[in-house]
Motif scaffolding. Structure first.
Motif, PDB file in Angstrom:
ATOM      1  N   ALA A  97      -1.457  -2.279   1.430  1.00 22.78           N
ATOM      2  CA  ALA A  97      -0.700  -2.679   0.236  1.00 22.78           C
ATOM      3  C   ALA A  97       0.661  -1.978   0.124  1.00 22.78           C
ATOM      4  CB  ALA A  97      -1.538  -2.444  -1.024  1.00 22.78           C
ATOM      5  N   CYS A 118      -1.668  -4.550  -8.031  1.00 24.08           N
ATOM      6  CA  CYS A 118      -2.788  -3.900  -7.344  1.00 24.08           C
ATOM      7  C   CYS A 118      -4.119  -4.451  -7.838  1.00 24.08           C
ATOM      8  CB  CYS A 118      -2.738  -2.391  -7.584  1.00 24.08           C
ATOM      9  SG  CYS A 118      -1.248  -1.625  -6.866  1.00 24.08           S
ATOM     10  N   ALA A 164      -7.756  -0.494  -5.959  1.00 24.80           N
ATOM     11  CA  ALA A 164      -6.656   0.433  -5.638  1.00 24.80           C
ATOM     12  C   ALA A 164      -6.595   1.550  -6.672  1.00 24.80           C
ATOM     13  CB  ALA A 164      -5.332  -0.326  -5.630  1.00 24.80           C
ATOM     14  N   VAL A 213      -1.447   4.929  -4.525  1.00 23.18           N
ATOM     15  CA  VAL A 213      -0.500   3.921  -4.018  1.00 23.18           C
ATOM     16  C   VAL A 213       0.929   4.353  -4.352  1.00 23.18           C
ATOM     17  CG1 VAL A 213       0.288   1.520  -4.265  1.00 23.18           C
ATOM     18  CG2 VAL A 213      -2.169   2.034  -4.166  1.00 23.18           C
ATOM     19  N   ASN A 262      -4.355  -2.066 -13.296  1.00 25.26           N
ATOM     20  CA  ASN A 262      -5.328  -2.791 -12.494  1.00 25.26           C
ATOM     21  C   ASN A 262      -6.741  -2.570 -13.026  1.00 25.26           C
ATOM     22  OD1 ASN A 262      -5.529  -0.075 -11.644  1.00 25.26           O
ATOM     23  ND2 ASN A 262      -6.287  -0.706  -9.610  1.00 25.26           N
TER      24      ASN A 262
END
Ligand SMILES: Cc1c2[nH]c(c1CCC(=O)O)Cc1[nH]c(c(CCC(=O)O)c1C)Cc1[nH]c(c(CCC(=O)O)c1C)Cc1[nH]c(c(C)c1CCC(=O)O)C2
Length: 362
Positions: free
Chosen positions: A264, A278, A282, A287, A300
């Motif tokens: 990602a 996301c 995740a 991230v 998310n």
């Protein structure tokens, strides 16, 4: 509500005249974070179900008065910061001439594209006229939305759309598509080139008609191993981003490589998108560590936590916001709102996000 109705009451918590969602997409931290939900216009709303009983899904997507009303329903009810066009990612293959139906309890059913003859029969030149009612919906929405609410257009990414076009229906693993990719690369690459160009043109048309930002849904991206992910998820997305930027350099683009895992952040860096959406799996802070501070993150919350409700909903939502309070963040789910979700839970989520205290900046 008709298309000439007065604008809807804006989000009472919004203090800035600039649109919070566009400000976050522009790389600025915003508090409280702007929010909208994937599938916010859906079966969980009684007012959506009332329309669903009256007309088929495709009719609803292609009738401007209805599509405008359905897009506005979650805005009227919850004052979301983003209004996503009521349409579908499979409108594009249908616009090219592929037969498409949405069957109760089964989902989309298409006449599969399995060989060059079926590819030859597709008519990408028909897309521009087919989507005319969708562009009219966007123009209606720009007039009807509250000033602080951003209008989002969208498309499916070429790999995900190719999965439905070749498989002909939803699938657990889209193995027919992935075998075609490996055993008939000339056929598959021809389909991907067709979809990449048509998707770029359709998103540019949506922006011309009033979309203020666009989102690319690559809902099955996680099915591909890294080498194929680069070739069939990252490369087409980068082409689409480049094509849009050539016409509309300042319009923001959200990319959603669902289930991409470790790929990602690489997707985010290599495609040139402005915001990475996301999925539920995740960890946003992990991230974020590998991305420039200006890259907005979207997501998310687990849709199941929204459906379950209770303290877990408030706590998890506020944890996500706190972990992203120092960055440009758009609150969303990791996937769409589940049809069985009580609308009261969505109202509770919106209130929890909009009234929480901002953490001290350390
Ligand atoms: C894979 C995909 C599709 N469509 C979409 C995706 C990517 C997002 C995701 O991964 O779920 C995207 C989509 N589909 C729809 C929207 C706009 C509404 C919104 O998100 O608020 C968006 C952004 C309407 C819709 N698209 C569909 C509905 C349900 C229509 C109805 O039951 O009346 C809606 C509101 C139908 C649809 N459309 C699709 C399927 C598999 C189905 C049937 C299963 C399901 O209902 O979720 C294809």
């Amino acid at each position: 509500m008709t298309c000439n109705s007065p604008p809807i009451e804006a989000n009472p918590h919004s203090v800035s005249t600039e649109k919070p969602l566009l400000r976050a997409l522009g790389g600025h931290p915003v508090w409280p974070p702007p929010l909208w939900l994937m599938r916010q216009a859906g079966r969980y709303l009684p007012e959506f179900r009332a329309y669903r009983e009256k007309s088929p899904f495709l009719t609803r997507c292609l009738t401007p008065d209805i599509a405008t009303e359905l897009t506005l329903q979650p805005i009227q009810r919850f004052g979301m910061d983003g209004a996503i066009l009521f349409s579908d990612i499979l409108i594009l293959p249908h616009a090219m001439g592929q037969a498409l139906d949405f069957v109760e309890n089964l989902g989309p059913v298409l006449t599969p594209i399995r060989d060059d003859a079926a590819l030859d029969a597709l008519q990408p030149e028909a897309v521009a006229s087919f989507i005319t009612p969708i562009l009219e919906t966007l123009r209606h929405l720009r007039r009807a939305l509250p000033p602080a609410t951003s209008l989002l257009g969208f498309a499916g990414s070429p790999f995900t759309v190719s999965c439905y076009m070749i498989e002909g229906r939803s699938s657990r693993d889209y193995s027919i598509t992935r075998e075609a990719m490996l055993k008939a690369p000339a056929f598959y690459d021809r389909l991907m080139a067709l979809l990449t160009d048509a998707t770029s043109e359709m998103l540019i048309a949506q922006i011309d008609a009033g979309a203020e930002a666009v989102m690319l849904f690559d809902s099955w991206a996680g099915l591909l191993p890294p080498r194929l992910f680069r070739r069939y998820v990252i490369a087409p997305t980068r082409q689409i981003v480049t094509a849009i930027r050539a016409q509309h350099p300042h319009v923001k683009i959200i990319g959603f490589p669902r289930l991409a895992g470790v790929m990602a952040p690489i997707y985010a860096q290599e495609t040139g998108i402005d915001a990475l959406a996301c999925d539920t799996g995740a960890s946003l802070d992990i991230v974020a560590e590998s991305l420039p501070h200006s890259m907005a993150l979207q997501g998310n919350l687990d849709p199941l936590i929204l459906k379950a409700g209770g303290d877990a909903l408030t706590q998890e939502a506020q944890n996500i916001c706190r972990s992203m309070s120092h960055r440009p963040h758009i609150f969303n789910l990791g996937h769409g709102v589940m049809p069985e979700t009580p609308p009261e839970h969505v109202a509770m989520l919106v209130e929890a996000i909009r009234t929480q205290k901002r953490p001290e900046i350390l």
